[in-house]
Each structure stands twice: as structure tokens, then as C-alpha cells.
Scaffold this active site. Structure first.
Site, mmCIF file in Angstrom:
data_model
loop_
_atom_site.group_PDB
_atom_site.id
_atom_site.type_symbol
_atom_site.label_atom_id
_atom_site.label_comp_id
_atom_site.label_asym_id
_atom_site.label_seq_id
_atom_site.Cartn_x
_atom_site.Cartn_y
_atom_site.Cartn_z
ATOM 1 N N GLU A 140 0.828 -1.207 0.000
ATOM 2 C CA GLU A 140 0.000 0.000 0.000
ATOM 3 C C GLU A 140 0.860 1.253 0.000
ATOM 4 O OE1 GLU A 140 -2.713 -0.434 3.290
ATOM 5 O OE2 GLU A 140 -3.710 -2.133 2.362
ATOM 6 N N HIS A 189 -7.607 1.887 1.938
ATOM 7 C CA HIS A 189 -7.518 1.446 3.334
ATOM 8 C C HIS A 189 -8.196 2.446 4.285
ATOM 9 C CE1 HIS A 189 -5.061 -1.362 6.135
ATOM 10 N NE2 HIS A 189 -6.192 -0.993 6.702
HETATM 11 P P1 NAD Z 1 -11.663 -10.751 14.812
HETATM 12 O O1 NAD Z 1 -10.452 -11.261 15.504
HETATM 13 O O2 NAD Z 1 -12.832 -10.319 15.642
HETATM 14 O O3 NAD Z 1 -12.182 -11.843 13.774
HETATM 15 C C1 NAD Z 1 -11.343 -12.586 12.962
HETATM 16 C C2 NAD Z 1 -11.959 -13.959 12.823
HETATM 17 O O4 NAD Z 1 -11.159 -14.714 11.920
HETATM 18 C C3 NAD Z 1 -12.019 -14.750 14.143
HETATM 19 O O5 NAD Z 1 -13.351 -15.179 14.400
HETATM 20 C C4 NAD Z 1 -11.098 -15.932 13.900
HETATM 21 O O6 NAD Z 1 -11.582 -17.115 14.522
HETATM 22 C C5 NAD Z 1 -11.140 -16.040 12.392
HETATM 23 N N1 NAD Z 1 -9.987 -16.727 11.821
HETATM 24 C C6 NAD Z 1 -8.685 -16.659 12.191
HETATM 25 N N2 NAD Z 1 -7.941 -17.441 11.389
HETATM 26 C C7 NAD Z 1 -8.791 -18.003 10.494
HETATM 27 C C8 NAD Z 1 -8.618 -18.896 9.406
HETATM 28 N N3 NAD Z 1 -7.410 -19.380 9.098
HETATM 29 N N4 NAD Z 1 -9.709 -19.215 8.678
HETATM 30 C C9 NAD Z 1 -10.942 -18.730 8.988
HETATM 31 N N5 NAD Z 1 -11.163 -17.909 10.034
HETATM 32 C C10 NAD Z 1 -10.099 -17.546 10.767
HETATM 33 O O7 NAD Z 1 -11.163 -9.573 13.862
HETATM 34 P P2 NAD Z 1 -12.055 -8.408 13.197
HETATM 35 O O8 NAD Z 1 -12.041 -7.227 14.088
HETATM 36 O O9 NAD Z 1 -13.346 -8.971 12.766
HETATM 37 O O10 NAD Z 1 -11.127 -8.063 11.939
HETATM 38 C C11 NAD Z 1 -11.128 -8.869 10.770
HETATM 39 C C12 NAD Z 1 -10.101 -8.359 9.793
HETATM 40 O O11 NAD Z 1 -10.388 -7.005 9.433
HETATM 41 C C13 NAD Z 1 -8.661 -8.340 10.316
HETATM 42 O O12 NAD Z 1 -7.805 -8.732 9.266
HETATM 43 C C14 NAD Z 1 -8.412 -6.882 10.605
HETATM 44 O O13 NAD Z 1 -7.040 -6.571 10.548
HETATM 45 C C15 NAD Z 1 -9.190 -6.253 9.461
HETATM 46 N N6 NAD Z 1 -9.497 -4.840 9.648
HETATM 47 C C16 NAD Z 1 -9.418 -4.024 8.557
HETATM 48 C C17 NAD Z 1 -9.690 -2.667 8.687
HETATM 49 C C18 NAD Z 1 -9.608 -1.742 7.510
HETATM 50 O O14 NAD Z 1 -9.304 -0.580 7.697
HETATM 51 N N7 NAD Z 1 -9.925 -2.195 6.314
HETATM 52 C C19 NAD Z 1 -10.028 -2.141 9.941
HETATM 53 C C20 NAD Z 1 -10.140 -3.004 11.024
HETATM 54 C C21 NAD Z 1 -9.873 -4.370 10.870
#
Ligand code: NAD
Length: 306
Positions: A261, A280
Site C-alpha cells: 500500500e 484502506h
Molecule cells: P476478529 O479477531 O474479531 O475476527 C477474525 C476472525 O477470523 C475470528 O473469528 C477468527 O476465529 C477467524 N480466523 C482466524 N484465522 C482463520 C482462518 N485461518 N480461517 C478462517 N477464520 C479464521 O477480527 P475483526 O475485528 O473482525 O477483523 C477482521 C479483519 O479485518 C482483520 O484482518 C483486521 O485486521 C481487518 N481490519 C481491517 C480494517 C480496515 O481498515 N480495512 C479495519 C479493522 C480491521
């Protein structure tokens, strides 16, 4: 002597107020180059960051007094967790603060893909009126496949079910009870790829999830499927996705995150008519930024008051 906190990225005013009211000495120095930050860090007990500041092993070596790093947001990819652990520095984040906001952007991308909103806007602004070209698809009755139903994935499921979508999900760490409460059918990854009209990724980037949507997976998705990645760059094989879009196998794809990015100007996805993206900004709303700032300030204050 009061504990000293360095705020190295933009943190909303409410967060700074909470830190100061807790009796902490707060310096706000946003956008310091790494060397300047390294020269200062030795004077602080706590460091508050968002995603811009990289808390590297090299920086931590200079942080003789540092007890805690607070990341206002979810992903802690900008913090070297191993190096912090080795030095006994606690790393905190605010897991739920921006979940609704990220889920809303995800839903915006799903709707925009289904109805070609971005492409149609560009067309009208270009003086055209291409009604036939932009015939879209209804979401009602379609299947949403969510990979990862944690904080954000669950909210995406909830919002999409309100549109009349059926939801299936793959998440090895979620119980059947929790899935039932959310109204989502747990499936294997293979089943998800085969059933979903819309695939939305909500997992962290790990060894297991890197390249999760590979060239092989892209071949197994339903013809015309839509793919949304508002989680982390690196989950999707970007070159293979550009090919799948060029060949018309997928209906469209939307990214808020890229492997690198910003992406290079000649990145193949940026040339694809079926690809839309945002820079992002998943967590970038006033509400979410205030929530994560307050969340991290409260946690830092509580930790330093022990
Ligand atoms: P979270 O930890 O609440 O949820 C993630 C889920 O993924 C969990 O339920 C976990 O069990 C599951 N998981 C982990 N490994 C896995 C696998 N190999 N296969 C399937 N499921 C799996 O996290 P969240 O707050 O829901 O965030 C999700 C994603 O969004 C993260 O990558 C986070 O970095 C990203 N995010 C992006 C932004 C953005 O600006 N675009 C902002 C916040 C979060």
C-alpha cells in the site's frame, strides 16, 4: 514522577483528554521520521499509535522505559510483537471499536459491485448514459460467504441478512451455537467457494491465511461471483485475481486493502473495469476514530495506574 505518554499518530482529542485527566504527561508528536522517533522514545513509558508508526525491533531497542504500546485500532501488524514480548512491553489494541464502521464499508463495496455504482458514476461524469451496460444484480436471495466471523464478519452477516441474503461462513474457531445465533450456516472452505455469490474476507493475515484466495480458489468460485477484501492485503493472489477478472470469470472485486500500500500505479487490478477500491479507509469514520481513541486512552490510563 508522572508516567509519560508519546502520541505518535493522530488520536482524536477525546482520547488525549482522557490520558491527561488520568494524570499522565502527554506529548503529541505526529509524523516523526523513524530516526527522530528513535531519538525520543527513551523518555516515554507509553506509546500510542494508529497504523502509520512502525514499532520495530530497532525502535524498541531504544525504548528503555517503555512499558506499553497502545494501538488505536484492530490490526497490530505495525508492531513487532515478538520484539515487544522479549522486552516485556505490553501491546494493547481496541478490537471492537471500529467493527461497525469496517462492516459498513464492506457492505458499501458489496452493493457498489452488485450495481456498478463506481463505474456508472465515472460513465455519467464522462458524458455517457449507458443504462444497458450497467444492469446489475439483486442481493436478495443470494448467498454471502464470509471467511472469518469475528467482530466485523458477524456484523457484515447481520447487515446482509437484512437484505434477504443467506449467509454461510467458514471460521474454525467459532462454535455451532454462535453460528446459529448469528443465523449463519457453518461450512467448509470448499463448500463456501462453491456456494457463495458474494465472498467477503474478515480474517487476520497469518501463515494460514496468506494467499487464501489463490489462483486455484478463484477457478472454483461460482461464475460471476463477487469478491470483497476489507480485511488485509495478502489474503488474495492479486495477479491471479486480475486474470480472473480479465477473463470474465468473476463478476467483480472490491478491495480496501492491498498487499503493498499504496499499490503501484501500473498494478494490473487498477486497470480492470470490474475492480473497485478504496485506500484502506475501512476504519475511517469520525465515530470509529473517536471510539478507538477513547478505547486505547482508557486502557493505557488503567494500565499505567496499576
Ligand atoms: P476478529 O479477531 O474479531 O475476527 C477474525 C476472525 O477470523 C475470528 O473469528 C477468527 O476465529 C477467524 N480466523 C482466524 N484465522 C482463520 C482462518 N485461518 N480461517 C478462517 N477464520 C479464521 O477480527 P475483526 O475485528 O473482525 O477483523 C477482521 C479483519 O479485518 C482483520 O484482518 C483486521 O485486521 C481487518 N481490519 C481491517 C480494517 C480496515 O481498515 N480495512 C479495519 C479493522 C480491521
Amino acid at each position: 514522577m508522572p508516567n509519560r505518554v508519546l502520541v505518535a499518530d493522530d488520536l482524536s482529542a477525546e482520547g488525549i483528554r482522557i490520558l491527561r485527566e488520568a494524570g499522565l504527561e502527554v506529548d503529541v508528536k505526529v509524523g516523526l521520521p523513524p530516526d527522530a522517533l528513535a531519538d525520543l522514545i527513551g523518555d516515554y513509558d507509553a506509546l500510542a499509535v494508529r497504523s502509520a508508526t512502525k514499532v520495530t525491533a530497532k525502535l524498541l531497542e531504544r525504548a528503555a522505559r517503555l512499558k506499553v504500546v497502545g494501538r488505536a485500532g484492530v490490526g497490530v501488524d505495525n508492531v513487532d510483537l515478538d520484539a515487544a514480548t522479549r522486552r516485556g512491553v505490553v501491546v494493547m489494541n481496541t478490537p471492537g471499536g471500529s467493527s461497525v464502521t469496517v462492516a459498513e464499508l464492506t457492505v458499501a463495496h458489496i452493493l457498489a459491485l452488485a450495481r456498478h455504482v463506481a463505474q456508472a458514476t465515472a460513465s455519467v461524469k464522462g458524458g455517457k448514459w449507458e443504462k444497458k451496460r450497467f444492469q446489475g444484480r439483486e442481493l436478495a436471495g443470494k448467498t454471502l460467504g464470509v471467511v472469518g466471523i469475528g467482530n466485523i464478519g458477524s456484523i457484515v452477516v447481520n447487515r446482509c441478512r437484512a437484505f434477504g441474503m443467506r449467509a454461510v461462513a467458514y471460521d474454525p474457531f467459532i462454535s455451532a451455537d454462535a453460528a446459529a445465533r448469528l443465523g449463519v450456516t457453518p461450512v467448509t472452505l470448499d463448500e463456501l467457494w462453491a456456494q457463495a455469490d458474494v465472498v467477503s474476507l474478515h480474517v487476520p493475515l497469518t501463515e494460514q491465511t496468506r494467499n487464501l484466495v489463490s489462483a486455484d480458489v478463484l477457478r472454483r468460485l461460482r461464475p460471476g461471483a463477487l469478491l470483497v477484501n476489507c480485511a488485509r492485503g495478502g489474503l488474495v493472489d492479486e495477479a491471479a485475481l486480475a486474470e480472473a477478472l480479465a477473463e470474465g470469470r468473476l463478476g467483480g472485486a472490491a478491495f480496501d486493502v492491498f498487499e503493498k500500500e499504496p499499490p503501484a500505479p501500473d498494478h494490473p487490478l487498477l486497470r480492470s473495469e470490474r475492480f473497485i477500491c478504496t485506500p484502506h479507509i475501512g476504519a475511517s469514520t469520525e465515530e470509529a476514530q473517536a471510539a478507538v481513541a477513547v478505547g486505547i486512552a482508557e486502557q493505557l490510563a488503567a494500565y499505567l495506574a496499576r
